[in-house]
Every structure is written in structure tokens, then in C-alpha cells.
Scaffold this motif. Structure first.
Motif, mmCIF file in Angstrom:
data_model
loop_
_atom_site.group_PDB
_atom_site.id
_atom_site.type_symbol
_atom_site.label_atom_id
_atom_site.label_comp_id
_atom_site.label_asym_id
_atom_site.label_seq_id
_atom_site.Cartn_x
_atom_site.Cartn_y
_atom_site.Cartn_z
ATOM 1 N N ARG A 112 -2.450 6.399 -11.531
ATOM 2 C CA ARG A 112 -3.877 6.392 -11.203
ATOM 3 C C ARG A 112 -4.320 4.944 -10.989
ATOM 4 N N ALA A 113 -4.051 4.435 -9.807
ATOM 5 C CA ALA A 113 -4.486 3.091 -9.422
ATOM 6 C C ALA A 113 -4.881 3.156 -7.960
ATOM 7 N N PHE A 114 -5.876 2.361 -7.574
ATOM 8 C CA PHE A 114 -6.390 2.374 -6.205
ATOM 9 C C PHE A 114 -6.528 0.939 -5.708
ATOM 10 N N ALA A 115 -6.487 0.806 -4.387
ATOM 11 C CA ALA A 115 -6.428 -0.528 -3.792
ATOM 12 C C ALA A 115 -7.744 -0.939 -3.164
ATOM 13 N N THR A 116 -7.968 -2.244 -3.144
ATOM 14 C CA THR A 116 -9.044 -2.793 -2.336
ATOM 15 C C THR A 116 -8.544 -4.106 -1.740
ATOM 16 N N MET A 117 -9.029 -4.422 -0.536
ATOM 17 C CA MET A 117 -8.514 -5.585 0.193
ATOM 18 C C MET A 117 -9.677 -6.306 0.859
ATOM 19 N N ASP A 118 -9.615 -7.642 0.831
ATOM 20 C CA ASP A 118 -10.687 -8.439 1.421
ATOM 21 C C ASP A 118 -10.187 -9.173 2.660
ATOM 22 N N ALA A 119 -10.867 -10.248 3.023
ATOM 23 C CA ALA A 119 -10.513 -10.972 4.249
ATOM 24 C C ALA A 119 -9.272 -11.829 4.020
ATOM 25 N N GLY A 120 -8.173 -11.163 3.686
ATOM 26 C CA GLY A 120 -6.902 -11.814 3.439
ATOM 27 C C GLY A 120 -5.849 -10.745 3.266
ATOM 28 N N ALA A 121 -4.615 -11.157 3.041
ATOM 29 C CA ALA A 121 -3.510 -10.192 3.010
ATOM 30 C C ALA A 121 -3.276 -9.580 1.628
ATOM 31 N N ASN A 122 -3.865 -10.177 0.589
ATOM 32 C CA ASN A 122 -3.633 -9.677 -0.775
ATOM 33 C C ASN A 122 -4.105 -8.253 -0.979
ATOM 34 N N ILE A 123 -3.412 -7.565 -1.873
ATOM 35 C CA ILE A 123 -3.870 -6.253 -2.314
ATOM 36 C C ILE A 123 -4.376 -6.404 -3.746
ATOM 37 N N LYS A 124 -5.543 -5.813 -4.014
ATOM 38 C CA LYS A 124 -6.068 -5.822 -5.372
ATOM 39 C C LYS A 124 -6.087 -4.388 -5.863
ATOM 40 N N LEU A 125 -5.652 -4.167 -7.088
ATOM 41 C CA LEU A 125 -5.641 -2.814 -7.634
ATOM 42 C C LEU A 125 -6.700 -2.680 -8.709
ATOM 43 N N ILE A 126 -7.307 -1.494 -8.778
ATOM 44 C CA ILE A 126 -8.151 -1.175 -9.927
ATOM 45 C C ILE A 126 -7.520 0.015 -10.639
ATOM 46 N N PHE A 127 -7.593 0.005 -11.964
ATOM 47 C CA PHE A 127 -6.997 1.087 -12.756
ATOM 48 C C PHE A 127 -7.566 0.993 -14.166
ATOM 49 N N LEU A 128 -7.214 1.940 -15.010
ATOM 50 C CA LEU A 128 -7.661 1.890 -16.390
ATOM 51 C C LEU A 128 -6.497 1.429 -17.267
ATOM 52 N N LYS A 129 -6.850 0.932 -18.434
ATOM 53 C CA LYS A 129 -5.888 0.342 -19.369
ATOM 54 C C LYS A 129 -4.611 1.163 -19.514
ATOM 55 N N GLN A 130 -4.761 2.498 -19.576
ATOM 56 C CA GLN A 130 -3.586 3.335 -19.836
ATOM 57 C C GLN A 130 -2.556 3.302 -18.704
ATOM 58 N N ALA A 131 -2.955 2.825 -17.519
ATOM 59 C CA ALA A 131 -2.010 2.739 -16.401
ATOM 60 C C ALA A 131 -1.376 1.354 -16.291
ATOM 61 N N LEU A 176 0.844 -1.210 0.000
ATOM 62 C CA LEU A 176 0.000 0.000 0.000
ATOM 63 C C LEU A 176 0.878 1.259 0.000
ATOM 64 N N GLU A 177 1.947 1.232 0.798
ATOM 65 C CA GLU A 177 2.837 2.399 0.822
ATOM 66 C C GLU A 177 3.469 2.628 -0.550
ATOM 67 N N ARG A 178 3.836 1.529 -1.221
ATOM 68 C CA ARG A 178 4.423 1.675 -2.562
ATOM 69 C C ARG A 178 3.376 2.271 -3.513
#
Lengths: 335, 335
Positions: free
Chosen positions: A296-315, A284-286
Motif C-alpha cells: 500500500r504505497a502510492f507515487a507522486t512526481m514533480d518537475a523532475g525525474a524523482n519518484i516520491k512515495l507516500i505510505f503508512l508506517k506499517q508499509a 513506477l512499474e516496480r
């Protein structure tokens, strides 16, 4: 008290045909507006609505067939499971919801998950959605039951399975009825071809608490939880609007804030529930440093340690450069 | 609206004597039950009571003297500061609360902090407490004003300074009056000679947000904050009871849960406020693993990345072995 899902199954099964092999697929999904907290445990009725993006060809293939030796059989990834293993027991308990209405019908349930192991995603959402489709198909109910109705039925297996009946963005309305008749999902029915997801896998040693147990522990012990349901409902509406307007600059911060707020409710539980590890925070810090540099990317996290990113194609190129371990998903390139 | 602190100063200053040099010391403190959120910004009136342990000989030595050249002078660690540096400006603005009542009295304010730089602790609590004592002494008010009254006055400089007038455990009652007349601290007046503190310093690069700004951002934007004040008040009472009973096994988990809940309110702020870094979480994970192996130590964290541990004397060797970087404090071995 009556249960809308069981009633639906009961009515449908009056027109069931002789079981025949039926194969189904359901994609996994990641909630952009999180489901956290139940108002009814037996029915998996949520305290707030949620909204997800389906993971295209990452999901579960399940075939349900009549068994030819009078015994139930469950396989996972081609391997036969003992019927008392958790996976087999859960699948058969779900199948029993249908079999109480049919002449005792021994079944064979074959499941293959296509989610890369390294992605470390739970497969209960796609698993119960695919199983619901396959059982309905096996008993000849695919004309009788709509996808919305199957979504409602799958909820009894896993709340997030309600959202795995469609590709793209899907919203699960919490509903207000006690019997759960209005608590099921529907697709947002829009394409956003530039939308991308990346999974950043994080190694966790011992198995963390299941989301079912974690949710319950949070609701019962977290002094901050009582502020969550209203905020989550408001976030869900705002996230839905941002998606409909394809306004990524509004969507991204909302998605990240919603996930952090959910994890904050857990962190305040007593004792604290911390699915995020120091390695998750390093990622997350990175991300936050990269965002200061323009990513332009943002994070979401569920009941686990993984980080998931959402972004648009250009990123996408920048994301892969900053996170070489990222597993990229293009959710609108349908399989 | 009237301000109780300013009224106290005004009344006391009617009996002020000619300024003479006066040196004072105040210890820093760490809140075991946190102060987070104000009901009045100008008066630093808190939304909840808090309870701290003072840090013995880690604190601020401040001498206030009449200036001999008709000009104000401020030194910190022996170095003269320009009067518009933040430290000097804050100290003089605080001194002005007294000087509005005296004939214009140019002052010299000399401060030396004894908090190890590596510990990375803020010095505003001990700084404003020592400054309050030294100014009162300089104007001959130490007989006129009680320590409780000086605690009330120091609040105008920094909320946590209210708790730095005594050694040992100190409670700051939030009070309910608008003028702040009932919002000051008092010592718990008990010895717990086995009680220990260790600071685990964590490097942070760029300066993080001040606690003043962080608090405000949390109150205004965090959807989870509204559950905090009641919980914090309940925690403060429970923590006070556990201290009075010297029941460390009740105290430790409460202190850690209270700190994590405060940080959870920040993490849910929009945008998120994360004083804890991945390195902080690494230390917490190490603590939690050690606790599973039997270590009886618990963490608390403030508006910064450092981890502070509380434990009893018998755990000191283990703490130093697991955290060789720990800076240990024995709060009841008075300086």
C-alpha cells in the motif's frame, strides 16, 4: 494594479526596527495535490489550489543580518557567492521588496539547506519561506506579520514557498482576487503520525526545464491543459477530505492520479515536456507490480525525474526492501 | 435506430449469388493521426477522424468459401480453431451480418496474417478488411459494393479496418450521422516513394488492455479526455495537409505530438492506462537524443508498447544503425 504582498510589506515596514541578525528555518514540501499553471506570472497566482506535506527537518536555514561592510553578501552552504549568480540575485531581488521601504540597508544572507543532495529536491520552496521569515525577523516584523501574511509575501519569490511555513499538511488556496490578497496558505492542523514519505532519486543528466518555464510551456501549448484547473481543484478538495478522515486508501490513488494527470498535461505540450525518464517509469512499474502483491504505497512526481512515495508506517519495511535506495521521511516527528 | 452498414448489406444481399470461394488481401495500417474514443459503441463510430499509412505486404490474406460439410470452419495460419475461440467467434459474428440475408450458408474462413510476429502489431484492422472483401466476393457482391461501402461495413468489425482497403495514406472521416452512413474511409491517392516506417518491437509480459476497453476507460474516466476530440480533428486536418505537401518537417512533429497527446489522455485516466512501458520510453529517449544530433525521424505509438518511426528514405541507414532491431517497411513498394 496593486499587489497585496507589496502593500503588506509597505505597511509593515513603517514599523521596522533597526536590522539585527535573525535566523529562521523552513521545511521543504511535496505537493500531494499539484500546483501547475499560473493566472498571473508577476504575482505567482495559481490557476488551482494545492495541498502539500512538509518534509520535517529537510529544509532551509537562513540567517539575515545587517552587513558590516556596506555591501550585500550572500552565502550558500558556507560559500560566498558572486552577487550575479542566480541564487544570490534572486535572494537580493526578494530582499529589495523590503528595502525599498527602509533606508538602504546592506544585508548578509546566509543559507544552509539540509535536503540531502541525493534526494534531488528543489529548495526554492523552503528557501523563499526561510528567507521571508529571516528578513521579517531582521527588520523586527515577526510580531507585525502573521505566518499567513508571510506566506502571502513569500509567494512573490516562489509559489510553492507559500506552503513551507508550517509542518504537516498545508493547503494553498488559489484565491480569486487580482491583487493576490486571498492567495496564501494555511496548515490543516492535524497529526497523522503513521504517514510516511520516501524519495526515490533518479539520475538526470542535463538539467531539465525549470518548473516555472515548464508550467508556462504547458499552459501555452498543451491542448489538454484546459481541462486541468477544474480537475486539480476537485482533486485538491477530495485529497483534503481524505487527509482529514485519515483515509489512506482513498488518498493514495487520488494523489497518484493527480500527479499522473499533471504529467499528462506536459506530455501533450508541443513539443512534449517529459520530466519523467525511462528510469522513473521503471520505478513506477516496480511500484505497480508491488501494489498488485499487496503493497500500500502510492507515487507522486514533480518537475523532475524523482519518484516520491507516500505510505503508512506499517508499509515502511516493505518499501525499503523493494526500493533500497529510498530516502525515508517521517513528517510528523518534528525536528 | 437504423444502421447504414446493415442496410447496405441487406440491399446488396438481395442480389447475392451462390457462394463460391473468394480470396482477398488487406494491408495492416498505422494511424498517423489517431482514432481514440467512440461516439457510438455498437457502430464503432469515432469521436474524431483519423489518418493512416498502410503497411504494404504486412496484412491479412483471407479466403471465404462455402463449407462442404454443412458446418462453419475457421482456420488461422492453417490451424483449425474451435468456434468459440475469440478469433473464430468474432469472424463468424461478422459473417452473420451477411447470412441473416442469405439462406443459411455454412462457411469456411481461412486467414493467414503476414505481419511478422516480432512486430507485435494487432491484426484486427487488416483482418476485418480482408474478411469483408472475402465475404463480399464469396457472395458475388464485389461489383455491387464499392470499396468505400466495404470500408463502411468493415467498421462494424473494427474501426481501424475502415482504413485497410487501400495502400498508401488513407483518411477515415468521422462523419456526423447517427446511422454511420458518412463514417468510412477514402485513400489520399498520392505517392510518396521516399516515405518509410520502422517498427521497434517492445516486449510486454502480460497482455495489455484491448484498445476497445482502453478507449472506453479513457473516455469515461480521464479528466483530460474532453479536450482530445477537437485537437485530434485539428491534427488530422494538419497532418493531411502536410502529407499532401510532402512536407516531412511539418508532418513528423505533428504525428509525434498527436500520439503523445493520445497517450496523455490515457495516462490521466483513473486508474492510469499506460500502454507505453519503461522500455518504450527508453527508445523514445534514444530517438530524441538522435534527433538532437540531426536524425529526422519521429515516433508514433498505439495501444501497445511498440514504438513506430516515420522517416524518409535518406534517414534509413541512420535509423537502422541507431535501432538495429527495427523492422523496416517501404509502404509505396506495392506487393
Amino acid at each position: 494594479m496593486s499587489d497585496a504582498a507589496k502593500q503588506l510589506i509597505g505597511t509593515a515596514m513603517t514599523s521596522a526596527s533597526v536590522p539585527k541578525p535573525f535566523a529562521a528555518y523552513a521545511p521543504s514540501n511535496i505537493a500531494l495535490s499539484k500546483y501547475w499553471g499560473k493566472r498571473d506570472h508577476a504575482r505567482n497566482l495559481p490557476l488551482n489550489s494545492s495541498l502539500s506535506i512538509s518534509l520535517a527537518d529537510w529544509g532551509s536555514h537562513t540567517q539575515v543580518s545587517p552587513s558590516d561592510d556596506g555591501q550585500d553578501h550572500v552565502t550558500l552552504g558556507g560559500k560566498e557567492l558572486a552577487l550575479d549568480t542566480p541564487f544570490a540575485a534572486k535572494a537580493l531581488r526578494f530582499a529589495d521588496l523590503f528595502r525599498t521601504h527602509a533606508a538602504s540597508a546592506p544585508l548578509r544572507i546566509d543559507t544552509n539547506n539540509t535536503i540531502p543532495t541525493a534526494a534531488g529536491l528543489a529548495s526554492s520552496a523552503s528557501g523563499f519561506a526561510a528567507l521571508t521569515r529571516a528578513i521579517c525577523g531582521c527588520f523586527g516584523l515577526t510580531e507585525t506579520l502573521s505566518e499567513a501574511q508571510m506566506s502571502l509575501i513569500a509567494r512573490l519569490g516562489s509559489g510553492s514557498a507559500t506552503r513551507s511555513f508550517w509542518h504537516g499538511f498545508v493547503r494553498w488556496d488559489k484565491g480569486t482576487r487580482e491583487d493576490g490578497a486571498d492567495s496564501f496558505a494555511h496548515p490543516l492542523d492535524l497529526n497523522w503520525p503513521e504517514f510516511r514519505i520516501a524519495i526515490l532519486p533518479v539520475d538526470v543528466g542535463p538539467k531539465s526545464q525549470s518548473s516555472r518555464d515548464g508550467m508556462n510551456h504547458t499552459v501555452v501549448t498543451s491542448p489538454l491543459f484546459n481541462s486541468w484547473p477544474d480537475q486539480a481543484e476537485a482533486d485538491c478538495a477530495a485529497i483534503e477530505s481524505a487527509i482529514k478522515e485519515q483515509d489512506f486508501e482513498t488518498l493514495g490513488p487520488l494523489v497518484e492520479a493527480n500527479a499522473l494527470a499533471m504529467h499528462a498535461t506536459m506530455q501533450a505540450a508541443r513539443p512534449a515536456l517529459t520530466y519523467l525518464t525511462s528510469e522513473s517509469w521503471t520505478l513506477l512499474e516496480r511500484l505497480w507490480r508491488a501494489r498488485q502483491d499487496g503493497l500500500r504505497a502510492f507515487a507522486t512526481m514533480d518537475a523532475g525525474a524523482n519518484i516520491k512515495l507516500i505510505f503508512l508506517k506499517q508499509a515502511a519495511t516493505d518499501v525499503m526492501e523493494i526500493f533500497p535506495q529510498a530516502q525515508m521521511i517521517d513528517p510528523f516527528s518534528k525536528p
